[in-house]
Design a protein around this motif. Structure first.
Motif, PDB file in Angstrom:
ATOM      1  N   ALA A  50     -35.811 -27.789   8.282  1.00  0.00           N
ATOM      2  CA  ALA A  50     -36.892 -28.159   9.193  1.00  0.00           C
ATOM      3  C   ALA A  50     -37.561 -26.917   9.770  1.00  0.00           C
ATOM      4  N   ALA A  51     -36.750 -25.935  10.158  1.00  0.00           N
ATOM      5  CA  ALA A  51     -37.303 -24.698  10.711  1.00  0.00           C
ATOM      6  C   ALA A  51     -38.087 -23.926   9.655  1.00  0.00           C
ATOM      7  N   GLN A  52     -37.592 -23.908   8.424  1.00  0.00           N
ATOM      8  CA  GLN A  52     -38.305 -23.208   7.346  1.00  0.00           C
ATOM      9  C   GLN A  52     -39.655 -23.858   7.066  1.00  0.00           C
ATOM     10  N   LEU A  53     -39.670 -25.193   6.997  1.00  0.00           N
ATOM     11  CA  LEU A  53     -40.935 -25.891   6.790  1.00  0.00           C
ATOM     12  C   LEU A  53     -41.916 -25.602   7.917  1.00  0.00           C
ATOM     13  N   ALA A  54     -41.412 -25.580   9.150  1.00  0.00           N
ATOM     14  CA  ALA A  54     -42.283 -25.324  10.300  1.00  0.00           C
ATOM     15  C   ALA A  54     -42.865 -23.917  10.235  1.00  0.00           C
ATOM     16  N   ARG A  55     -42.069 -22.932   9.805  1.00  0.00           N
ATOM     17  CA  ARG A  55     -42.565 -21.554   9.734  1.00  0.00           C
ATOM     18  C   ARG A  55     -43.591 -21.387   8.612  1.00  0.00           C
ATOM     19  N   LEU A  56     -43.348 -22.052   7.480  1.00  0.00           N
ATOM     20  CA  LEU A  56     -44.256 -21.887   6.334  1.00  0.00           C
ATOM     21  C   LEU A  56     -45.511 -22.736   6.460  1.00  0.00           C
ATOM     22  N   GLY A  57     -45.386 -23.954   6.974  1.00  0.00           N
ATOM     23  CA  GLY A  57     -46.547 -24.835   7.130  1.00  0.00           C
ATOM     24  C   GLY A  57     -47.286 -25.123   5.837  1.00  0.00           C
ATOM     25  N   PRO A  58     -46.595 -25.540   4.760  1.00  0.00           N
ATOM     26  CA  PRO A  58     -47.311 -25.811   3.500  1.00  0.00           C
ATOM     27  C   PRO A  58     -48.312 -26.940   3.663  1.00  0.00           C
ATOM     28  N   ARG A  59     -49.423 -26.842   2.916  1.00  0.00           N
ATOM     29  CA  ARG A  59     -50.493 -27.823   3.045  1.00  0.00           C
ATOM     30  C   ARG A  59     -51.194 -28.010   1.708  1.00  0.00           C
ATOM     31  N   VAL A  60     -52.061 -29.010   1.636  1.00  0.00           N
ATOM     32  CA  VAL A  60     -52.792 -29.310   0.403  1.00  0.00           C
ATOM     33  C   VAL A  60     -53.586 -28.077  -0.032  1.00  0.00           C
ATOM     34  N   GLY A  61     -53.477 -27.739  -1.318  1.00  0.00           N
ATOM     35  CA  GLY A  61     -54.167 -26.568  -1.854  1.00  0.00           C
ATOM     36  C   GLY A  61     -53.297 -25.334  -1.918  1.00  0.00           C
TER      37      GLY A  61
END
Length: 403
Positions: free
Chosen positions: A244-255
């Motif tokens: 969860a913390a890794q996803l929050a730091r990276l913030g992947p998004r469409v594109g």
């Protein structure tokens, strides 16, 4: 400023009564070469060839009289209406729409398109458009010179897709070609064209949905799902709170394109893909690659899975936007930082290892943060400790890149 501006969409069909009436009264007509050759264009009207849309808009804004703009397809769908109505020009326009090029392309292919993503590819957005094609099973790409079927096919190397290429829709030279993405670069394609990109190991949902594009409710509710959601025990560094913390730091998004190096169970890769980002999952273990593929199929997300050892296997991968390093330590982090993604996350089990990774990221010009994350799972029947996890979470962000 023009007394009246009418934007007419043209899809190759005979012009409507409203369109012919507007054209007949026009003192300025703007459009592509094939539009300006239409017999309905008044002989005495000033003609403006559409090259730079901004320059044409200035000509129209400065014209004293009645202006008509001719555009292919529906001019309000990724079209010239947006430019004409921008505050820079301040034009009030009337629109006579036509069938959009995307709708026409899917009609020629005999396919529904309410479940399709629609992207525009030009020199600045080509890579992001390709990432959408990696992440989704049905995408319509509105191309431009230098960002057409050949370029899409080349950048999709390693990902199998089928292209339906619709050239010069609505004209006498219209042509529809179906081929695999790896063959697109072997041909020369005529502009304008629309490319329908289909494929992947999950078919589009039958029966339609309630929203155009990707079904937002696909998959389970929530993020950082427990180990049981991925078939059992997870590798060290895959705990739910760390993910969860890794996803929050990276913030992947469409594109975006996400690299997950050391994918293990595929837990992080799947959750990154559920955001709509494109994902390449890398692991040296055939069993981990198989498990990652199983997790991706289970949750209906697309990703490319690469079997190999980092850092060597990374050399031929396309440029990432954000990267999770799940294994390999400072050597792999250094190789990743050489590729200059916007953000990198890694973890370490000891302070010495964390300091080594942190120094390397700093030397590569990244702003570095480190947090010690400790989670304790409790059995609520007796409020006793079941499992404890401790890890150093490191994240690096390039200060000279967009967030």
């Amino acid at each position: 400023m023009a007394d009246r501006v009418t934007v007419i969409g043209w899809d190759g069909s005979p012009l409507s009564v409203a369109a012919r009436s507007a054209l007949g009264a026009a003192t300025l007509v703007a459009g592509a070469a094939h539009h300006l050759e239409l017999p309905e264009v008044p002989a005495g009207a000033e003609r403006v060839r559409l090259g730079s849309v901004g320059l044409a808009a200035r000509r129209i804004a400065g014209h004293r009289g009645t202006a008509v703009v001719l555009a292919d397809g529906d001019p309000g769908f990724f079209g010239i209406v947006r430019t004409l109505r921008s505050p820079e020009f301040g034009l009030e326009v009337e629109v006579v729409p036509a069938v959009s090029a995307v709708a026409a392309a899917f009609a020629r292919a005999g396919m529904p398109w309410d479940d399709a993503q629609v992207v525009v590819a030009h020199s600045r957005t080509l890579r992001r458009a390709v990432n959408v094609c990696r992440a989704h099973t049905k995408v319509a790409v509105l191309t431009s010179p230098g960002a057409g079927p050949a370029e899409l096919g080349l950048l999709l190397e390693g990902v199998h897709r089928t292209f339906v290429i619709c050239e010069e829709l609505g004209t006498a030279r219209e042509q529809v070609t179906i081929l695999t993405s790896d063959k697109a670069a072997d041909h020369t394609w005529r502009d304008p064209n629309v490319v329908i990109v289909i494929g992947g190991f999950v078919a589009a949902a039958e029966g339609g949905g309630w929203i155009a594009g990707r079904e937002p409710a696909a998959g389970p509710r929530g993020w950082a799902l427990p180990a049981g959601a991925y078939g059992g025990a997870l590798r060290e560094g895959e705990s739910d709170l760390l993910r969860a913390a890794q996803l929050a730091r990276l913030g992947p998004r469409v594109g975006d394109l996400v690299w997950d190096i050391g994918s293990a169970s595929g837990a992080f890769a799947v959750e990154a893909a559920r955001t709509g980002a494109a994902v390449i999952a890398v692991d040296r273990s055939p069993g981990s690659c198989a498990r990652t593929e199983h997790s991706a199929r289970r949750y209906g997300v697309q990703m490319q899975i690469v079997h190999g050892s980092a850092p060597h296997v990374l050399e031929d991968l396309p440029e990432p936007d954000v990267v999770r390093v799940g294994g390999g330590g400072a050597e792999v982090v250094s190789a990743v930082a050489d590729r200059r993604p916007q953000r990198i996350v890694a973890h370490a089990s000891t302070r010495d290892a964390a300091e080594l990774i942190g120094r390397d990221l700093t030397e590569h010009g990244y702003d570095v943060e480190c947090a010690l994350i400790q989670s304790v799972e409790l059995d609520t029947r007796g409020w006793t400790e079941k499992e404890r996890s401790v890890a150093f979470l490191l994240s690096g962000r390039l200060p000279d890149r967009a967030p």
